[in-house]
Design an enzyme around this catalytic site. Structure first.
Site, PDB file in Angstrom:
ATOM      1  N   LYS A 144      -2.132  -1.952  -6.854  1.00 23.23           N
ATOM      2  CA  LYS A 144      -0.999  -2.221  -7.748  1.00 23.23           C
ATOM      3  C   LYS A 144      -0.819  -1.000  -8.648  1.00 23.23           C
ATOM      4  O   LYS A 144      -1.536  -0.834  -9.643  1.00 23.23           O
ATOM      5  CB  LYS A 144      -1.233  -3.483  -8.576  1.00 23.23           C
ATOM      6  CG  LYS A 144      -0.037  -3.873  -9.436  1.00 23.23           C
ATOM      7  CD  LYS A 144      -0.305  -5.171 -10.193  1.00 23.23           C
ATOM      8  CE  LYS A 144       0.915  -5.603 -11.000  1.00 23.23           C
ATOM      9  NZ  LYS A 144       1.275  -4.631 -12.053  1.00 23.23           N
ATOM     10  N   ARG A 160      14.091  -0.482 -12.440  1.00 24.84           N
ATOM     11  CA  ARG A 160      14.064  -1.911 -12.125  1.00 24.84           C
ATOM     12  C   ARG A 160      14.962  -2.706 -13.061  1.00 24.84           C
ATOM     13  O   ARG A 160      15.514  -3.734 -12.677  1.00 24.84           O
ATOM     14  CB  ARG A 160      12.630  -2.448 -12.205  1.00 24.84           C
ATOM     15  CG  ARG A 160      12.524  -3.899 -11.753  1.00 24.84           C
ATOM     16  CD  ARG A 160      11.094  -4.395 -11.757  1.00 24.84           C
ATOM     17  NE  ARG A 160      10.583  -4.574 -13.113  1.00 24.84           N
ATOM     18  CZ  ARG A 160       9.386  -5.087 -13.384  1.00 24.84           C
ATOM     19  NH1 ARG A 160       8.587  -5.423 -12.390  1.00 24.84           N
ATOM     20  NH2 ARG A 160       8.988  -5.232 -14.624  1.00 24.84           N
TER      21      ARG A 160
END
Length: 651
Positions: A144, A160
């Site tokens: 991650k 994002r």
């Protein structure tokens, strides 16, 4: 502990947010001088909003674990609050936003193995609902990345944002930002990240953390000269999630071996990570499970709230792995950490021991990164390093291979024998039947050498617990492995000699036959292009170790094709002689492996990636324009598959 205060830029961010929480109350909460649980829900929400805004504007004030603890506390009493059910926003975006090509959701989080097991239970329940067999439930695990989330559609790059709308930051690519590993554009979601090793050695004195650099890369203004250099040398990249190192296996393997899988992925990349991501791969199951407004239900992140302590090293103990690498294990003064007493920790490799001064008396910072994995984060006090000289399994003296000390005794080292058998049949690749499970069973019954397998009869396999039909098939497959034609360099590579993978085997056999190779000296090898003193020493010693076993196998008359000698080739023979060729894309006239083999037969050298030394890039289908243009920029000639075949058609 250093008290947290707000910088001028953080104060400006705070004012923009216009929250009801006072600045002093925020500082008290971040310093934990007031208990977060004592705040009312509105105050808790404001703390979350402000600290999230600081993080997303490269002004991080608390670490991830503290934020996650605050978030967990808030969710306990406000489980349905909209803040928890939507993607945490980039609340300070000054530029206009545009719709993302595809939604970028956040990831649900787990902090214990028990939570992971509950997630897998939900997968199994969903599989029953949609009629997916348990045998089809595969899990992919990836690191991650802890960077700046973005989406690349091949034309534009977007932040994002709130998961549905973000800012166009294509300017980052215009500044020279590359896709990790020279990959293609258009692979969707990923993160803008910087290599940890580069940041630590080059930029850590100038920047407090890597997020300052990531924010600068996407900003409209010109970046700092040191950041531009990091971009130019490929230390700063956009890393698509699809390109990440990964582990894929059946869900039951996660339940049995979760700790080692997590540990492997934790150290798989040279970038900051804050956990690992698990996701189911079955498309039917993914579609059925769907998503909330916040996260996909078929995906979860395992994160860690790490605690650390300074610990004294008592001893460094070597352990030989199945592959021959010797792992240093630090024996530590027993220390209580995260509720467990830790007395041992792996030191990754012996170069870390050597360069960081790990030995009796050293003081190290120990981190327990969740589960029960103790990790040495850094060395506080260095001492004379304690290096192993002999293999603890067989007593053979060790050799250096990159960062690692390895045992070169592939055939007689008890720790390596099973892996040596697996490696032999896997490298031959010309028969079925002798995979890891079969080898493991044979090893349990005392089979330690390759030639011992070839001596087995059908009744021997039956006595080991194999069925009559399986036993007969195994005997037949042993004969197949001898009858099916394979290259002599592949046969040599199957013995697993250190520094003798396929490429080096082929180079050696261009100058020495298999029969004469074992008589070659270090001086003979050093004279050959591509063999330095260290490699030559390791190869000669490794060949001596396998000689007896090699001769026993060679006597079984394997069907070997002989590598042409360098003296048999003439520069005038072919148009590709001496050229370095890279094949890329999907070939239509044959497999890429066949084309590489043919090129070598014509005197070319085959490489896997394009550099300034590459002569030809041969392209099949589905090759991105960026890769082709990058090659041309390096002065590399680019040919389509058909043009290349036409070039060599008369040879």
């Amino acid at each position: 502990m250093k008290m947290i205060t707000l910088s001028k830029s953080q104060e400006e961010v705070f004012k923009k947010l216009a929250v009801e929480l006072s600045m002093s109350k925020l500082i008290e909460a971040c310093n934990k001088s007031v208990d977060f649980s004592s705040l009312n829900s509105n105050e808790q929400l404001d703390v979350l909003k402000v600290t999230n805004a600081f993080y997303r504007s490269a002004e991080q004030i608390i670490n991830d674990s503290t934020y996650d603890a605050f978030l967990s506390e808030f969710s306990t009493y406000n489980p349905d609050h909209p803040y928890l059910l939507t993607v945490e926003p980039e609340v300070l975006a000054d530029s206009k936003t545009v719709p993302l090509p595809k939604k970028m959701l956040s990831t649900d989080k787990a902090y214990s193995f028990e939570e992971i097991k509950k997630w897998i239970d939900r997968l199994l329940k969903a599989a029953i609902e949609v009629g997916v067999s348990e045998s089809e439930i595969q899990i992919k695990v990836t690191p991650k990345l802890d960077g700046y989330a973005a989406y690349d559609d091949g034309i534009s790059l977007y932040t994002r944002g709130d998961g549905a709308r973000g800012q166009d930051i294509t300017r980052a690519f215009n500044k020279g930002l590359q896709v990790a590993n020279n990959g293609d554009r258009g692979l969707g979601p990923g993160e803008i990240v910087i290599k940890k090793s580069y940041f630590d050695t080059v930029l850590s004195d100038k920047f407090e953390n890597s997020r300052n650099i990531q924010a600068a890369i996407i900003a409209e203004k010109k970046v700092d000269e040191s950041i531009q250099k990091a971009i130019d040398v490929g230390a700063c990249v956009f890393f698509p999630f699809l390109s990440l190192e990964n582990w894929i296996g059946h869900y039951t393997e996660i339940l049995v071996d979760f700790e080692s899988i997590v540990e492997k992925m934790w150290s798989a990349v040279d970038y900051d990570i804050d956990g690992v991501v698990l996701e189911v791969t079955n498309e039917t199951l993914k579609e059925h499970m769907g998503a909330t407004r916040h996260h996909h239900r078929w995906q979860i992140a395992f994160k860690v709230n790490a605690e650390s302590a300074e610990v004294k090293v008592l001893n460094v103990t070597p352990q030989t792995s199945r592959t021959g690498r010797v792992t240093p294990v630090a024996e530590l003064e027993p220390t209580k950490l995260s509720g467990a007493t830790i007395s041992r920790a792996t030191v990754h490799h012996y170069n870390m021991v050597k360069t960081n001064g790990v030995g009796p008396g050293a003081i190290v910072q120990l981190v327990r990164s969740g589960l029960v994995i103790p990790k040495i984060e850094k060395v506080i006090k260095a001492v004379e390093p304690q290096l192993a000289k002999e293999c603890p399994s067989c007593g053979t003296h060790l050799i250096w291979e990159s960062d690692h000390l390895v045992c070169p005794n592939k055939t007689d080292c008890p720790a390596q024998t099973e892996n040596t058998l697996v490696h032999f049949f896997k490298t031959l690749g010309n028969n079925d039947g002798f995979g890891p499970k079969v080898i493991e069973k044979l090893h349990e019954f005392g089979i330690k050498k390759i030639h011992e397998i070839y001596e087995l009869k059908q009744e021997s396999f039956v006595s080991f617990g194999f069925g009559d039909k399986t036993a007969q098939n195994l005997v037949e497959q042993l004969q197949v492995s001898r009858d099916v034609e394979i290259e002599d360099w592949r046969f040599l590579a199957a013995f697993g000699v250190s520094r003798l993978a396929g490429g080096n085997c082929e180079k050696l056999l261009q100058h020495h036959s298999l029969d004469s190779l074992f008589e070659a000296t270090v001086e003979d090898l050093v004279q050959l292009d591509g063999f330095a003193q260290v490699s030559a020493d390791a190869i000669v010693e490794g060949l001596a170790n396998i000689k007896e076993e090699f001769l026993k196998l060679s006597a079984l008359n394997f069907n070997l094709t002989i590598t042409p000698k360098a003296s048999e080739k003439s520069p005038g023979e072919t148009p590709v002689f001496g050229k370095i060729i890279v094949f890329t894309g999907a070939m239509t006239q044959g497999s890429r492996g066949d084309m590489e083999k043919q090129a070598k037969a014509l005197g070319a050298k085959v490489a896997k990636s394009v550099t300034g030394k590459t002569s030809l890039l041969v392209t099949g289908d589905k090759v991105g324009a960026n890769k082709i243009n990058a090659a041309r920029d390096k002065g590399v000639q680019v040919l389509s598959e058909l043009d290349y075949l036409a070039l060599i058609s008369t040879y």
